[in-house]
Write a protein that holds these residues in place. Structure first.
Motif, PDB file in Angstrom:
ATOM      1  N   THR A 183     -11.240  72.358  -5.767  1.00  0.00           N
ATOM      2  CA  THR A 183     -10.850  71.353  -6.757  1.00  0.00           C
ATOM      3  C   THR A 183     -12.011  71.097  -7.722  1.00  0.00           C
ATOM      4  OG1 THR A 183      -9.389  70.307  -5.151  1.00  0.00           O
ATOM      5  CG2 THR A 183      -9.997  68.994  -7.072  1.00  0.00           C
ATOM      6  N   HIS A 198       2.845  68.308   3.080  1.00  0.00           N
ATOM      7  CA  HIS A 198       1.998  69.382   2.554  1.00  0.00           C
ATOM      8  C   HIS A 198       2.639  70.011   1.316  1.00  0.00           C
ATOM      9  CE1 HIS A 198      -0.636  68.931   5.869  1.00  0.00           C
ATOM     10  NE2 HIS A 198       0.189  69.421   6.765  1.00  0.00           N
ATOM     11  N   TRP A 226      12.036  74.749   6.275  1.00  0.00           N
ATOM     12  CA  TRP A 226      11.496  75.737   5.332  1.00  0.00           C
ATOM     13  C   TRP A 226      12.533  76.095   4.276  1.00  0.00           C
ATOM     14  CZ3 TRP A 226       6.681  77.803   4.422  1.00  0.00           C
ATOM     15  CH2 TRP A 226       5.678  77.421   5.317  1.00  0.00           C
ATOM     16  N   LEU A 258       1.184  70.590  -2.369  1.00  0.00           N
ATOM     17  CA  LEU A 258       1.232  71.878  -3.076  1.00  0.00           C
ATOM     18  C   LEU A 258       1.650  71.710  -4.533  1.00  0.00           C
ATOM     19  CD1 LEU A 258       3.084  74.514  -0.881  1.00  0.00           C
ATOM     20  CD2 LEU A 258       0.731  74.531  -1.638  1.00  0.00           C
ATOM     21  N   ALA A 270      -5.608  77.699  -8.242  1.00  0.00           N
ATOM     22  CA  ALA A 270      -4.467  76.936  -7.737  1.00  0.00           C
ATOM     23  C   ALA A 270      -3.706  77.747  -6.679  1.00  0.00           C
ATOM     24  CB  ALA A 270      -3.530  76.536  -8.872  1.00  0.00           C
ATOM     25  N   ILE A 271      -3.521  79.049  -6.937  1.00  0.00           N
ATOM     26  CA  ILE A 271      -2.804  79.890  -5.969  1.00  0.00           C
ATOM     27  C   ILE A 271      -3.609  80.021  -4.676  1.00  0.00           C
ATOM     28  CG2 ILE A 271      -2.006  82.260  -5.529  1.00  0.00           C
ATOM     29  CD1 ILE A 271      -1.212  82.341  -8.551  1.00  0.00           C
ATOM     30  N   LEU A 285      -6.042  70.036 -17.065  1.00  0.00           N
ATOM     31  CA  LEU A 285      -7.178  70.907 -17.380  1.00  0.00           C
ATOM     32  C   LEU A 285      -6.935  71.886 -18.512  1.00  0.00           C
ATOM     33  CD1 LEU A 285      -8.435  71.772 -13.773  1.00  0.00           C
ATOM     34  CD2 LEU A 285      -9.242  69.974 -15.298  1.00  0.00           C
ATOM     35  N   LEU A 336      -5.160  79.149 -12.725  1.00  0.00           N
ATOM     36  CA  LEU A 336      -4.014  79.529 -11.891  1.00  0.00           C
ATOM     37  C   LEU A 336      -4.452  80.276 -10.639  1.00  0.00           C
ATOM     38  CD1 LEU A 336      -1.241  80.469 -14.456  1.00  0.00           C
ATOM     39  CD2 LEU A 336      -1.253  78.606 -12.795  1.00  0.00           C
ATOM     40  N   ILE A 389      -1.149  70.456  -6.513  1.00  0.00           N
ATOM     41  CA  ILE A 389      -2.199  71.457  -6.687  1.00  0.00           C
ATOM     42  C   ILE A 389      -1.945  72.268  -7.965  1.00  0.00           C
ATOM     43  CG2 ILE A 389      -2.964  73.685  -5.742  1.00  0.00           C
ATOM     44  CD1 ILE A 389      -3.061  72.328  -2.999  1.00  0.00           C
ATOM     45  N   PHE A 390      -0.650  72.451  -8.324  1.00  0.00           N
ATOM     46  CA  PHE A 390      -0.341  73.154  -9.572  1.00  0.00           C
ATOM     47  C   PHE A 390      -0.269  72.194 -10.765  1.00  0.00           C
ATOM     48  CE2 PHE A 390       0.887  76.342  -6.496  1.00  0.00           C
ATOM     49  CZ  PHE A 390       0.385  77.490  -7.083  1.00  0.00           C
ATOM     50  N   THR A 434     -12.389  74.242 -10.035  1.00  0.00           N
ATOM     51  CA  THR A 434     -11.397  74.380 -11.103  1.00  0.00           C
ATOM     52  C   THR A 434     -11.646  73.335 -12.196  1.00  0.00           C
ATOM     53  OG1 THR A 434      -9.047  74.722 -11.553  1.00  0.00           O
ATOM     54  CG2 THR A 434      -9.564  72.924 -10.077  1.00  0.00           C
ATOM     55  N   LEU A 484     -10.825  73.278   0.235  1.00  0.00           N
ATOM     56  CA  LEU A 484      -9.885  72.797  -0.793  1.00  0.00           C
ATOM     57  C   LEU A 484     -10.589  71.847  -1.758  1.00  0.00           C
ATOM     58  CD1 LEU A 484      -6.683  72.171   1.362  1.00  0.00           C
ATOM     59  CD2 LEU A 484      -6.933  73.853  -0.464  1.00  0.00           C
ATOM     60  N   PHE A 534      -2.033  69.492 -11.337  1.00  0.00           N
ATOM     61  CA  PHE A 534      -3.345  69.050 -11.805  1.00  0.00           C
ATOM     62  C   PHE A 534      -3.944  69.993 -12.854  1.00  0.00           C
ATOM     63  CE2 PHE A 534      -8.041  69.189 -10.989  1.00  0.00           C
ATOM     64  CZ  PHE A 534      -8.358  68.115 -11.800  1.00  0.00           C
ATOM     65  N   PRO A 535      -4.115  71.301 -12.572  1.00  0.00           N
ATOM     66  CA  PRO A 535      -4.666  72.152 -13.632  1.00  0.00           C
ATOM     67  C   PRO A 535      -3.737  72.277 -14.840  1.00  0.00           C
ATOM     68  CG  PRO A 535      -4.028  73.481 -11.737  1.00  0.00           C
ATOM     69  CD  PRO A 535      -3.935  72.060 -11.315  1.00  0.00           C
ATOM     70  N   LYS A 579      -5.671  77.776  -3.456  1.00  0.00           N
ATOM     71  CA  LYS A 579      -5.522  76.506  -2.738  1.00  0.00           C
ATOM     72  C   LYS A 579      -4.146  76.427  -2.074  1.00  0.00           C
ATOM     73  CE  LYS A 579      -7.056  72.730  -4.969  1.00  0.00           C
ATOM     74  NZ  LYS A 579      -7.136  71.855  -6.173  1.00  0.00           N
ATOM     75  N   ALA A 580      -3.113  76.855  -2.821  1.00  0.00           N
ATOM     76  CA  ALA A 580      -1.751  76.799  -2.278  1.00  0.00           C
ATOM     77  C   ALA A 580      -1.644  77.659  -1.021  1.00  0.00           C
ATOM     78  CB  ALA A 580      -0.753  77.268  -3.335  1.00  0.00           C
ATOM     79  N   VAL A 632      -3.166  75.915   1.970  1.00  0.00           N
ATOM     80  CA  VAL A 632      -2.293  74.847   2.482  1.00  0.00           C
ATOM     81  C   VAL A 632      -1.121  75.456   3.259  1.00  0.00           C
ATOM     82  CG1 VAL A 632      -0.714  72.991   1.828  1.00  0.00           C
ATOM     83  CG2 VAL A 632      -2.928  73.178   0.708  1.00  0.00           C
ATOM     84  N   ILE A 633      -0.475  76.493   2.683  1.00  0.00           N
ATOM     85  CA  ILE A 633       0.709  77.076   3.330  1.00  0.00           C
ATOM     86  C   ILE A 633       0.324  77.764   4.647  1.00  0.00           C
ATOM     87  CG2 ILE A 633       2.517  78.826   3.094  1.00  0.00           C
ATOM     88  CD1 ILE A 633       2.422  78.257   0.048  1.00  0.00           C
ATOM     89  N   THR A 654      -6.453  64.352  -6.883  1.00  0.00           N
ATOM     90  CA  THR A 654      -6.302  65.621  -6.165  1.00  0.00           C
ATOM     91  C   THR A 654      -7.040  65.553  -4.840  1.00  0.00           C
ATOM     92  OG1 THR A 654      -6.282  66.708  -8.317  1.00  0.00           O
ATOM     93  CG2 THR A 654      -6.509  68.122  -6.397  1.00  0.00           C
ATOM     94  N   ILE A 707      -5.414  65.820  -1.106  1.00  0.00           N
ATOM     95  CA  ILE A 707      -5.868  66.837  -0.148  1.00  0.00           C
ATOM     96  C   ILE A 707      -6.340  66.156   1.130  1.00  0.00           C
ATOM     97  CG2 ILE A 707      -7.655  68.568   0.284  1.00  0.00           C
ATOM     98  CD1 ILE A 707      -7.445  69.344  -2.671  1.00  0.00           C
TER      99      ILE A 707
END
Lengths: 223, 104
Positions: free
Chosen positions: B23, A203, A35, A207, B47-48, A218, B44, A210-211, B26, B19, A213-214, B50-51, B54-55, A79, A83
């Protein structure tokens, strides 16, 4: 230590380095260490995300125009692929945790396959950008008034997706090693830390995407 | 932490489906003009979300000890310092030639 320990527990002790009191302490140290490493990775990618935000705030029109040159469909498919690979990774960890060796190996191989598909689609996109002269440098061409800041956008695009892809290549290498170890029966419900930590890394790479891509694909559609 | 599985195969698949749906959401929302920078906020926020999924679930943060949470939070905290400290420079000084905050 208790000499009447169960066979699974003695396996775990066999895998324990001498500086740790017991297998649980060793696992906790490994888990926290991973971590901490991922927190440094947040800062590593964070530097690029911050620069991206800085330039995009300064040149919103150019970033939108340049972003519109990317293929949203391919980005969205990638994406979904990534996933999906996170799901198979999570299931690989689950299988190791529940002691199913065969399922662990199969899910790890499936994760590698999905990672490879992602990289394949990414290479196809890179090829297109080369052909269309969107690679920053002497050959860069962009119609309209935004040529210079659009070149900055594509610098971010290649730096960020490239660094992300490099992380995926490293991840696939790690997965291959773990898959071989799993096949040889090195893991048990009492000791599967490498599977778990490789999962955390994989993972994390998901993550980042995930940021990405948009922000890359987009943002150009509507400011 | 790894004593026994907290998640079932079913719950992993459920998170995966959520998820995927986010996708799709968005991507779809990006093609609708929400106006006044709201597209950014929507992208955003999703995205947050989704994050976090995952976390919390794939990375098992939800079932981990507080030490793990502190490390994860530290990553986000320092990232916000990095972002905030940089962006206030952009809006208070004229750094980018031709940029929208540039006044010659």
């Amino acid at each position: 230590m208790n000499s009447a320990a169960a066979p699974a527990a003695s396996d775990a002790l066999a895998a324990r380095a001498h500086q740790f009191e017991d297998a649980e302490q060793q696992h906790h140290a490994s888990w926290l260490g991973m971590w901490v490493f991922l927190a440094t990775e947040v800062m590593f990618f964070g530097g690029m995300f911050t620069c991206y935000a800085f330039y995009r705030a300064g040149y919103p029109g150019a970033f939108a125009a340049a972003s519109n040159q990317l293929d949203v469909l391919l980005g969205a498919i990638n994406t979904a692929v990534l996933i999906g690979s996170s799901l198979t990774m999570a299931l690989a960890v689950y299988s190791a945790e529940t002691g199913s060796r065969r399922a662990t190996v199969n899910f790890l191989l499936l994760t590698i396959l999905l990672g490879a598909i992602f990289l394949g689609i990414k290479s196809y996109e890179y090829h297109e950008k080369f052909v269309e002269h969107f690679v920053p440098g002497a050959a860069f061409r962009f119609e309209g008034p935004f040529a210079r800041p659009a070149e900055i956008f594509f610098s971010f695009y290649f730096a960020m997706t490239g660094m992300h892809a490099l992380h995926m290549v490293i991840g696939i290498g790690l997965l291959a090693v773990i898959a071989i170890k799993a096949r040889r029966g090195r893991f048990s419900p009492a000791y599967y830390t490498p599977v778990e930590l490789t999962g955390l890394y994989w993972h994390f790479v998901d993550l980042v995407w995930i940021f990405l891509f948009p922000l890359l694909y987009l943002v150009g559609r509507h400011l | 932490m790894n004593d026994q599985p907290h998640m079932t195969v079913r719950s992993y698949i459920l998170i995966f489906l959520v998820l995927l749906a986010l996708t799709g959401l968005t991507t779809g929302v990006a093609f609708i003009d929400l106006g006044r920078g709201l597209n950014n906020v929507a992208a955003l926020t999703i995205a947050i979300a989704k994050a976090l999924l995952v976390i919390l679930y794939f990375m098992h943060a939800r079932y981990s000890d507080r030490f793990t949470w502190v490390i994860a939070a530290a990553g986000v905290f320092w990232l916000l310092i990095l972002l905030g400290g940089t962006m206030d420079d952009l809006i208070t000084r004229n750094l980018l030639p031709g940029g929208q905050y540039f006044t010659p």
